[in-house]
Structures are given as structure tokens and as C-alpha cells.
Design an enzyme around this catalytic site. Structure first.
Site, mmCIF file in Angstrom:
data_model
loop_
_atom_site.group_PDB
_atom_site.id
_atom_site.type_symbol
_atom_site.label_atom_id
_atom_site.label_comp_id
_atom_site.label_asym_id
_atom_site.label_seq_id
_atom_site.Cartn_x
_atom_site.Cartn_y
_atom_site.Cartn_z
ATOM 1 C CG ASN A 287 -1.817 1.206 1.301
ATOM 2 O OD1 ASN A 287 -1.984 1.942 0.324
ATOM 3 N ND2 ASN A 287 -2.401 1.437 2.462
ATOM 4 C CD1 TRP A 288 3.251 1.209 -3.147
ATOM 5 C CD2 TRP A 288 3.203 2.575 -4.912
ATOM 6 N NE1 TRP A 288 3.897 0.576 -4.167
ATOM 7 C CE2 TRP A 288 3.885 1.396 -5.280
ATOM 8 C CE3 TRP A 288 3.037 3.576 -5.876
ATOM 9 C CZ2 TRP A 288 4.414 1.195 -6.557
ATOM 10 C CZ3 TRP A 288 3.554 3.383 -7.144
ATOM 11 C CH2 TRP A 288 4.235 2.212 -7.470
ATOM 12 C CE LYS A 289 -0.203 3.234 4.853
ATOM 13 N NZ LYS A 289 0.010 3.372 6.306
ATOM 14 C CG HIS B 138 -5.721 1.608 5.466
ATOM 15 N ND1 HIS B 138 -5.225 2.543 6.352
ATOM 16 C CD2 HIS B 138 -4.683 0.778 5.172
ATOM 17 C CE1 HIS B 138 -3.949 2.293 6.575
ATOM 18 N NE2 HIS B 138 -3.590 1.220 5.887
ATOM 19 C CD GLU C 147 -2.923 5.442 6.808
ATOM 20 O OE1 GLU C 147 -1.838 5.122 7.305
ATOM 21 O OE2 GLU C 147 -3.136 5.510 5.576
ATOM 22 C CD GLU D 65 -5.224 -1.227 8.680
ATOM 23 O OE1 GLU D 65 -4.322 -0.450 8.351
ATOM 24 O OE2 GLU D 65 -6.437 -0.904 8.673
ATOM 25 N N GLY E 11 2.929 3.143 14.741
ATOM 26 C CA GLY E 11 3.340 4.500 15.082
ATOM 27 C C GLY E 11 3.212 4.853 16.552
ATOM 28 C CB SER F 204 4.652 -1.914 11.338
ATOM 29 O OG SER F 204 3.892 -0.741 11.455
ATOM 30 N N GLY G 83 2.897 -1.328 4.374
ATOM 31 C CA GLY G 83 2.887 0.113 4.177
ATOM 32 C C GLY G 83 4.254 0.630 3.776
ATOM 33 N N GLY G 84 4.981 1.216 4.720
ATOM 34 C CA GLY G 84 6.253 1.872 4.436
ATOM 35 C C GLY G 84 7.270 1.008 3.715
#
Length: 253
Positions: free
Chosen positions: A9-11, A97, A99, A169, A175, A215, A236-237
Site C-alpha cells: 500500500n503506497w498510500k 483501512h 486511516e 491492522e 506509530g 508494520s 505500508g512503508g
């Protein structure tokens, strides 16, 4: 028995040129996917067609949108429908998601509508669920996730469920400085599968892929993916770094 999947997921990251380079770098790694393994790239809307054109000759590679709107069409300036995504060759759509739930107040009821539209368009939803920190601290995470599943998925038929991927998730571990252990991931994945079995039957549950979205990195992917009910990851990242993403894909059993 069920698909093993790594989805990136590049967001809201990368330019078109950077995204194209990232996909090319991933493909140049020369990964040999096994039967039943899939790699999904979830790019921002403007890059979907380019991503599809780059991946179309590579078996096992698919493209996902990061969202769609909850209506089929109409006067909804700035929104993108499931039908539009289908028309440009998108394969999957990420829905719910954390977010989107937090920043855009997406409810379970709204997500049920999106699920229906995505399936009607012939696409496959990646349905995200998971609990925030206060729910985990209160030890009510199972009831919280069960409600998400019930209100967004339980109206489906067993046949429709075959096209749904679930991603768990643990929002509390993203974070916050806290870490979800492989055992905690397995516990929740097993709980989700038990809920699917209770509603749709054991066979349906055994065929539902459940991804971990907390993560995952090259250093912990193997331990996570080794669990019986963890069928891959929603990344994600680490999906923005070709070497890291490739390393995670390589950890699929």
C-alpha cells in the site's frame, strides 16, 4: 488451500516516475512466485493504469486501488467508483483501512456498501479491520473486530466471500512505539477465521486469506508468515523500498 499474498500500500507517496521505477526494480529482482502466491501493488489513483501496464505480463502480480466511493455513480465531485476502477483493469480495492476510518469517518455500514459495489463490479475487496490502542488496553479487541466483520461482511453470501481478502491492522501497534508480537497476530487471525467459520462455515473460513497489516518488515515477516492463520501481509512503508518489499515477498511460505 488459500492464497498467500503480499500487498504493498503506497498510500499518498511517490511521483509517477518514482512509482514506475519502484515497480521496475521489484520486477527486476526476478522473483519466482509459487502456485497460489500473489503480489499486489496498491498505487494512488493516477498511477493505476501505468502500474497495470507494467505488471500485466507477470503472472501472479496484480493492481489494487486504495479506496473507492460508496455510490455507483452521480454528482460526487472528486470521487472514484468501483465501476471506473474495473474499466481500467484494476483487480483489487482496499476498503476500510484504518486511516480511512479515522480521517474520513468511514463507518462499518458505509464499508458494507463499498464491498457490495466492488464485488458487483467484478473486483476483489481487501477488507481491513482492527482495533485502536484503547480497545486493546481494555482487552475488548475481539468484540470490536467481530462487530466490524458482522456489520460489513455478514450480509454476503458464501460465494461472494470467496472474492474477499481480509487484512487485520493492529492500529495500536502502528506509530505508537508498541509492537504486536507474532503470537498476538496469530491469536487475532485465528479469532477472525473462527468468526468467518461461525457465519459462513468451516470450508469458507479455510479458504479466506487473512493478511497482517501491522508494520511488517523484512526482519519480522518470516516469523509472522510462519503462523498458521497469517496468509501474508498488507505492507505500508516497506512497500516503498524495492529491496525491502522483495525481501518480504520472499518470506511467503
Amino acid at each position: 488451500m488459500r492464497k498467500k499474498i503480499v500487498a504493498g500500500n503506497w498510500k499518498m507517496n511517490l511521483t509517477l516516475a518514482q512509482g514506475e521505477q519502484l515497480i521496475n526494480d521489484i520486477l527486476q529482482a526476478g522473483l519466482k512466485l509459487k502456485e497460489g502466491q500473489e503480489v499486489i501493488v496498491a498505487t494512488p489513483f493516477p498511477y493505476l493504469q501505468k502500474a497495470k501496464s507494467l505488471l500485466k505480463s507477470y503472472p501472479g502480480y496484480f493492481v489494487a486501488a486504495q479506496n473507492c466511493y460508496s455510490e455507483k455513480s452521480g454528482a460526487y465531485t472528486g470521487e472514484v467508483s468501483a465501476e471506473m476502477l474495473q474499466s481500467i483493469g484494476v483487480d483489487y480495492v482496499i476498503l476500510g483501512h484504518s486511516e480511512r476510518r479515522e480521517y474520513f469517518q468511514e463507518s462499518n455500514a458505509m464499508l458494507a456498501k463499498k464491498i457490495d459495489l466492488v464485488l458487483a463490479a467484478g473486483l476483489k475487496p481487501i477488507f481491513c479491520c482492527g482495533e485502536p490502542l484503547e480497545i486493546r488496553q481494555a482487552e475488548t479487541q475481539n468484540a470490536y473486530v467481530a462487530k466490524q466483520l458482522e456489520e460489513s461482511l455478514y450480509h454476503l453470501t458464501e460465494e461472494q466471500l470467496k472474492n474477499v481478502v481480509i487484512a487485520y491492522e493492529p492500529i495500536w501497534a502502528i506509530g505508537t512505539g508498541l509492537t504486536a508480537s507474532a503470537a498476538q497476530a496469530q491469536d487475532m487471525h485465528a479469532f477472525i477465521r473462527s468468526q468467518i467459520a461461525n457465519k459462513f462455515g468451516r470450508e469458507a473460513a479455510l479458504h479466506t486469506s487473512i493478511l497482517y497489516g501491522g508494520s511488517a518488515k523484512p526482519g519480522n515477516a518470516a516469523e509472522l508468515f510462519a503462523n498458521a492463520d497469517v496468509d501474508g501481509g498488507l505492507i505500508g512503508g516497506a512497500s516503498l523500498v524495492a529491496a525491502d518489499f522483495v525481501a518480504i515477498i520472499e518470506k511467503l511460505a
